[in-house]
Design an enzyme around this catalytic site. Structure first.
Site, short mmCIF file in Angstrom:
data_model
loop_
_atom_site.label_atom_id
_atom_site.label_comp_id
_atom_site.label_asym_id
_atom_site.label_seq_id
_atom_site.Cartn_x
_atom_site.Cartn_y
_atom_site.Cartn_z
N LYS A 1 6.87 -6.20 2.51
CA LYS A 1 5.63 -6.94 2.23
C LYS A 1 5.95 -8.25 1.51
O LYS A 1 6.81 -8.27 0.60
CB LYS A 1 4.71 -6.07 1.37
CG LYS A 1 3.34 -6.67 1.06
CD LYS A 1 2.52 -5.67 0.24
CE LYS A 1 1.16 -6.21 -0.15
NZ LYS A 1 0.40 -5.22 -0.97
N SER B 1 -4.01 -4.12 0.43
CA SER B 1 -3.48 -5.43 0.78
C SER B 1 -2.23 -5.36 1.66
O SER B 1 -1.81 -6.38 2.21
CB SER B 1 -3.15 -6.21 -0.51
OG SER B 1 -2.15 -5.54 -1.27
N SER C 1 -3.85 -0.11 -1.95
CA SER C 1 -3.19 -1.03 -1.04
C SER C 1 -2.01 -0.46 -0.27
O SER C 1 -1.48 -1.12 0.63
CB SER C 1 -2.75 -2.29 -1.79
OG SER C 1 -3.87 -3.05 -2.16
#
Length: 537
Positions: free
Chosen positions: A115, A196, A220
């Site tokens: 990420k 996210s 997330s």
């Protein structure tokens, strides 16, 4: 106004080209290479390499083929912000180690996606999806990445995310960032991939890598895992380092593994756990470092008491949940329905904590970035966004940033009281439900199916969510696919007390193997709403 518009146009051009600016090395882009890694596990990839059927270079290039064919073409998932120009070289080094019989660990030669709020020392900036960090090329590995690299993992690239990990606005559209655009759900392209860690969720579901790293503050990891048909683990806080991860909250932030199976998550997690002198929360993590795959094959739920929490949910989700409970019961689990204790005021207290810690923690992180990064405080980021509003704020604003910036951070007089309140209520709720059932595991639906991505109103989902209590308490939360609702994935959460991560993985593995509930994505343009929407003739 004109100057701002010109700057915004330039910023949009950068956002559109960042993936293309990172060359894809020696890619054939053929369908057979792409298919060779579709829905393939880490164990299967390792076996192929051990038998000489494939090299790490072959596998790495096959994943790069899929990204090239599907991320900005085809279904246009926009799950990957940038591929690593050094990925093939890392794969070649792994192949040399395998030939010399000097493998570094179970992940040697396995391509992993990271990420893009987690730093790597590769020649890629860590942007958190924001153009304010487009020059954040730090040349340093976050300790969690260093641990993966120490096992020989190939860092394939960086994934898209909800910008600033979804903390900028209360009206945000999950999965959107100024650099990466909007991540699309591979099960229904008009649906959210949640956030996210939306890019990691969509990318791993689409077999762009063997597995990936997400991060969670509250939901997330487990939300994008559930909504993209993946297994995801939000670990016990303090097992995985947060150093060199763009922060929101040191009380709640943690990286977590995301993959297509429990075993793959356990394999990745085994490499991630470790103490880091730069992160005080991890001081005891070394005591819990082990091979989390070792107990999976012999795991059993016979006689295991499991607390069952039934939140408000639609009949379709309730049907899936009941089917999941039937699987657990058939494996010998003793299921006990429980009531959630009252947690009045917990959400407001959590929000205060996140605002205050965001101010302090983000300012500290930004001060550590290279001189090329001109935004050194949250106030600088707010000013940057305002100056580049057409690129950075085309859909939603930055009211949470504004609230955080106006606070005194963790110096606020109410900070500690609010943290104590939220922590006490969250721990008390989970501990209370486990005590009601005399159990050590709690199950509930993770999330319902994905909602429509909506650039006007933002996120519109109001269904069940398992993330809040484990996120605030620091307890682990494992989500495992629970099947499809109208073609869209749902997840089953396994929640337990601190450091019960291994037990949750074992329980999740038993459920996964018995249910076989995961279904591969079909890249449908939209989800099947059912014939009922047309009415009767």
């Amino acid at each position: 106004m004109k100057a701002g518009h010109k700057m915004g146009t330039a910023m949009r051009r950068f956002a559109a080209l960042i993936l293309l600016a990172t060359p894809l090395p020696a890619i054939a882009q053929n369908a057979s290479a792409q298919n060779s890694v579709t829905e393939v596990s880490i164990d299967q990839l390792r076996s192929r390499m051990d038998k000489g059927q494939d090299s790490s270079v072959d596998i790495t290039r096959a994943y790069l083929d899929r990204i090239a064919a599907m991320d900005r073409k085809g279904p246009t998932l926009r799950a990957v912000i940038a591929v690593n120009p050094d990925a093939v070289a890392q794969a070649k080094a792994s192949d040399a180690r395998r030939k010399a019989k000097k493998l570094l660990g179970p992940l040697d030669g396995i391509p992993i996606l990271i990420k893009d709020n987690i730093e790597t020392r590769d020649p890629l900036p860590t942007t958190a999806g924001s153009l304010a960090l487009k020059d954040n090329l730090t040349h340093r590995d976050a300790p969690v990445v260093a641990l993966l690299r120490a096992q020989g993992a190939v860092i394939l690239g960086k994934t898209n995310l909800s910008e600033w990990a979804n903390i900028r606005s209360t009206k945000a559209m999950s999965g959107w960032s100024a650099i990466g655009g909007l991540v699309r759900n591979p099960y229904g392209l008009d649906r959210t991939s949640c956030g996210s860690s939306s890019g990691t969720g969509a990318a791993v579901a689409a077999s762009f890598a063997a597995a990936g790293l997400g991060t969670e503050t509250d939901g997330s990891v487990v939300c994008p895992s559930s909504i993209n048909g993946l297994v995801g683990l939000k670990p016990t806080l303090g097992l995985v380092s947060r150093t060199y991860v763009v922060p929101i909250s040191h009380s709640q932030d943690t990286p977590g593994p995301m993959a297509r199976s429990v075993r793959d998550v356990a394999t990745l997690f085994s490499a991630m756990v470790g103490s880091d002198p730069g992160d005080a929360a991890t001081r005891d993590a070394g005591k819990y470092r082990k091979d989390f795959t070792a107990g999976l094959a012999g795991a059993s739920l016979k006689g295991v008491r499991i607390a069952v929490y039934r939140p408000d949910m639609s009949p379709l989700i309730a049907t899936r949940f009941d089917q999941a409970l039937a699987v657990l019961r058939a494996q010998g689990a003793v299921l006990v329905d429980v009531q959630r204790p009252k947690t009045d005021g917990m959400g407001d207290a959590e929000f205060d904590v996140l605002k205050f810690e965001l101010k302090t923690d983000l300012d500290k992180y930004l001060a550590s970035t290279p001189p090329s990064v001109k935004t050194r405080t949250i106030d600088d980021v707010i000013a940057f966004d305002t100056a580049n509003a057409d690129a950075e704020m085309p859909y939603f604003a930055q009211e949470i940033f504004d609230m955080a910036a106006k606070s005194k951070g963790t110096g606020e007089a109410s900070y500690q009281a609010q943290r104590d309140k939220s922590l006490s209520l969250a721990k008390g709720a989970i501990d209370g439900m486990l005590k009601q059932a005399d159990a050590t595991i709690l199950v509930q639906p993770t999330y319902g199916p994905a909602w429509l991505s909506d650039p006007i109103y933002g996120d519109q989902y109001n269904g069940p969510s398992s993330s809040e209590l484990p996120a605030i308490s620091g307890y682990p939360n494992l989500t495992v696919p629970m099947g499809l609702v109208r073609g869209l994935p749902t997840g089953l959460s396994f929640i337990g007390p601190a450091y019960s991560d291994g037990k949750l993985l074992e329980a999740g593995y038993v459920y996964e193997q018995a249910s076989k509930a995961r279904v591969a994505p079909t890249y449908a343009p939209t989800a099947d709403a059912g014939a009922g929407v047309e009415g009767k003739p």
